[in-house]
Design an enzyme around this catalytic site. Structure first.
Site, PDB file in Angstrom:
ATOM      1  N   ALA A  14       2.546  27.018 -18.296  1.00 53.90           N
ATOM      2  CA  ALA A  14       3.363  26.139 -17.464  1.00 53.90           C
ATOM      3  C   ALA A  14       4.441  26.912 -16.715  1.00 53.90           C
ATOM      4  CB  ALA A  14       4.001  25.041 -18.317  1.00 53.90           C
ATOM      5  N   ALA A  35       9.536  35.960 -23.392  1.00 54.05           N
ATOM      6  CA  ALA A  35       9.853  36.757 -24.575  1.00 54.05           C
ATOM      7  C   ALA A  35       8.960  37.985 -24.702  1.00 54.05           C
ATOM      8  CB  ALA A  35       9.734  35.896 -25.826  1.00 54.05           C
ATOM      9  N   GLY A  89      -0.539  31.451 -23.365  1.00 51.45           N
ATOM     10  CA  GLY A  89      -1.869  31.201 -23.899  1.00 51.45           C
ATOM     11  C   GLY A  89      -2.977  31.539 -22.941  1.00 51.45           C
ATOM     12  N   VAL A 224      14.807  33.958 -25.740  1.00 45.78           N
ATOM     13  CA  VAL A 224      15.886  32.982 -25.637  1.00 45.78           C
ATOM     14  C   VAL A 224      16.302  32.531 -27.034  1.00 45.78           C
ATOM     15  CG1 VAL A 224      16.512  30.675 -24.831  1.00 45.78           C
ATOM     16  CG2 VAL A 224      15.264  32.222 -23.323  1.00 45.78           C
ATOM     17  N   HIS A 497      -4.607  24.373 -30.065  1.00 48.84           N
ATOM     18  CA  HIS A 497      -4.314  23.416 -29.005  1.00 48.84           C
ATOM     19  C   HIS A 497      -3.102  22.568 -29.385  1.00 48.84           C
ATOM     20  CE1 HIS A 497      -8.825  23.606 -27.682  1.00 48.84           C
ATOM     21  NE2 HIS A 497      -8.146  24.697 -27.395  1.00 48.84           N
ATOM     22  N   ASN A 543      -5.313  24.408 -21.864  1.00 50.03           N
ATOM     23  CA  ASN A 543      -4.754  25.275 -20.825  1.00 50.03           C
ATOM     24  C   ASN A 543      -4.731  24.614 -19.447  1.00 50.03           C
ATOM     25  OD1 ASN A 543      -3.694  27.867 -19.960  1.00 50.03           O
ATOM     26  ND2 ASN A 543      -5.645  28.167 -18.920  1.00 50.03           N
TER      27      ASN A 543
END
Length: 579
Positions: A14, A35, A89, A224, A497, A543
């Site tokens: 995303a 990250a 992913g 973060v 998932h 995905n």
């Protein structure tokens, strides 16, 4: 000094989409924080580009360290692979590019996610894709960033034809396109791949031209730690660099796109969640949202293998191994049609042993069971507790049992069998995963084990029993319903998932976390945009639906921005080192 309008937390399926779409407006200053490592054009690791996903998936370079999940209440925790690299992913998965079924999204809209019906989301599925096989079809896009293709039956190896023949003999028809033909059937699987190379959201959306935009700043290897809150307003985030240095990013809006396990954990650390749970950890509750971390879903899954005679094997040089899949109906009472999914791979692993084994993945579409993500510590360095709770609803166990019986019939009708004992259950155990790591030692060991499989049948079956089945065989499982259900409970696992933990819904619903634009209920300047928004897991790998979610939310954000005529107020110091 530079100022950011949007700070996006997570450069995954995303986050890359959001960074690309939002930064297309020159007046908006966007920061993307990942990250893991970056994968800029020309520097994408070969392991990520490879069409065969298992070496990168079973390694530890590109996944979250220390992240584990419990499949059922009785199961031990096991590593739960989630991407920690640009592309998330999409950089480590099997590249399946199925959308799910129209009923999945109509169900979202009917249960509180207004504006997310099939007719509402279809334009964004079209927008994201460049379908190689059906570029002119009404239900496909031709100009999107994500290339999607299939290996059609005329290019299938013998194993795929045998599997498809077995399915057809059990009543399933051949479909050309799983993303446009919505009934039960067997079909060539769609996947995000072009010229036998993986297509990630990093390669598709963060191309060279996008990275040159002066209003987009990309930060990698920054973890973060927390969202900065002033009352109920998000003001930015604190991130930690590899050297331990803390970096502050201030923003007009924070968009959390860290995935269905990390996103709820971030909200909880910011004091957004159930008050009692936060109190127990010594965290002040800023916004009482008890749904944060709940509604966790994954597809309950099982794996099976079949010994392949030489005529069914595929050369190791041919990288794409998973080509053929099917949807079918379990027939279990009070369950949907097309509630099961079955896929096959002509190779169970990258090595000589895996090349002698065909692999079957079986899972329940739209599961009924629900799990939870919980904090065990306010410390961001401590992974959250993940309870998938896969078989909490007995209908999911019953559907897997029905699926196993169908699979056994399919294999029997396929022509693969010379002896029924060559088809066997194969748990995706830590021992199997350890052998799947790419190394010279594993290459040597698996070459020996592979050669042993080609010995006379009695010796082969002893080896299979020793290394794979632990005494379980299909005949005894199928003859005893109690034993079959016990096998399912002992071996079920999630197929990576994870979704649903910050689900969309109206503010009147106490279990809803965000509205239909991803905005956190009760908060200002804070949004979530990833698979955690899904009210119910679709009949698909996550995905492509996650990319669709990001496309739709980005479009809504930009439409709102244009409609209001508001220009970003660059009042924030965005990027400064703090102690």
């Amino acid at each position: 000094m530079e100022a950011f309008d949007y700070v996006i937390v997570g450069g995954g399926s995303a986050g890359c989409v959001l960074a690309h779409r939002l930064s297309a407006v020159p007046s908006l200053r966007v920061a993307l924080i990942e990250a893991g490592a970056d994968t800029p054009p020309g520097q994408v690791p070969e392991a990520i580009l490879d069409s065969y996903p298992m070496p990168v998936f079973c390694g530890d370079t590109y996944i979250w360290p220390g992240l584990k999940a419990r499949a059922t209440k009785q199961a031990a925790e096991r590593v739960y692979e989630q991407g920690r690299v640009m592309g998330g992913g999409s950089s480590i998965n099997v590249q399946s590019a199925n959308r799910g079924l129209p009923r999945d999204y109509d169900d979202w809209a009917a249960n509180g996610a207004a504006g997310w019906s099939w007719d509402d989301v279809l334009p964004y599925f079209l927008k994201l894709e460049r379908d190689v096989n059906f570029p002119d079809a009404e239900l496909h896009g031709r100009n999107g960033p994500v290339a999607i293709r299939r290996i059609m039956p005329h290019d299938w190896p013998p194993f795929c034809h045998a599997f498809a023949n077995g399915l057809r003999k059990n009543g399933l028809t051949l479909l050309e396109d799983q993303n446009a033909e919505f009934g039960d059937g067997v079909f060539p699987g769609a996947f995000s791949n072009l010229d036998d190379r993986r297509v990630t959201t990093a390669t598709a959306y963060l191309d060279a031209a996008t990275r040159k935009r002066p209003n987009l700043s990309i930060f990698a290897n920054l973890n973060v730690e927390r969202i900065l809150m002033e009352g109920v307003t998000a003001k930015g985030v604190i991130a930690i660099a590899a050297n331990g240095e803390r970096v502050r990013f201030d923003a007009r809006e924070v968009i959390v796109a860290a995935g269905a396990l990390q996103s709820p954990a971030m909200l909880l650390r910011a004091g957004i969640g159930g008050m009692a749970d936060l109190d127990a950890l010594g965290l002040r509750c800023a916004i009482d949202l008890p749904g944060v971390g709940r509604n966790l879903q994954d597809h309950p899954s099982l794996t099976f293998c079949h010994f392949l005679e030489p005529r069914f094997r595929m050369p190791l040089t041919r990288r794409r191994a998973s080509m053929t899949a099917a949807r079918f109906t379990s027939g279990v009472d009070h369950c949907d049609a097309s509630d099961m999914y079955l896929s096959s791979a002509t190779r169970a692993a990258w090595h000589a042993l895996g090349n002698r084994l065909g692999l079957f993945f079986l899972w329940c579409n739209r599961p009924y069971s629900r799990g939870r993500v919980q904090l065990v510590s306010p410390d961001a360095a401590v992974a959250p507790r993940v309870d998938l709770n896969l078989l909490d609803d007995e209908r999911d166990t019953a559907r897997l049992a029905a699926g196993i019986r169908l699979l056994a019939n399919v294999v029997e009708a396929s022509g693969l069998n010379r002896d029924p004992r060559d088809f066997f259950p194969a748990a995706f155990s830590p021992r199997v995963k350890a052998l799947s790591r790419v190394s010279k030692t594993n290459a040597f060991v698996t070459s020996l084990l592979g050669a042993m499989l080609d010995t006379p049948a009695p010796l082969r079956r002893l080896l299979i029993e020793r290394f794979f089945t632990r005494g379980k065989d299909m005949a005894s499982l199928l003859a005893d319903e109690h034993a079959l259900h016990a096998f399912i409970r002992a071996n079920v696992f999630g197929v990576w998932h994870a979704s649903g933990t910050c689900r969309m819904g109206p503010a009147s619903d106490r279990q809803a976390v965000v509205d239909t634009q991803g905005r956190v209920h009760g908060a200002q300047g804070l949004r979530v945009a990833d698979a955690s928004l899904m009210p119910r897991l679709p009949s698909a790998n996550t995905n492509i639906p996650t990319i669709m979610i990001a496309e739709k939310i980005a479009d809504t954000m930009l439409s709102t921005q244009a409609g209001s005529g508001a220009q970003a107020q660059h009042r924030y110091q965005t990027h400064s080192t703090i102690s």
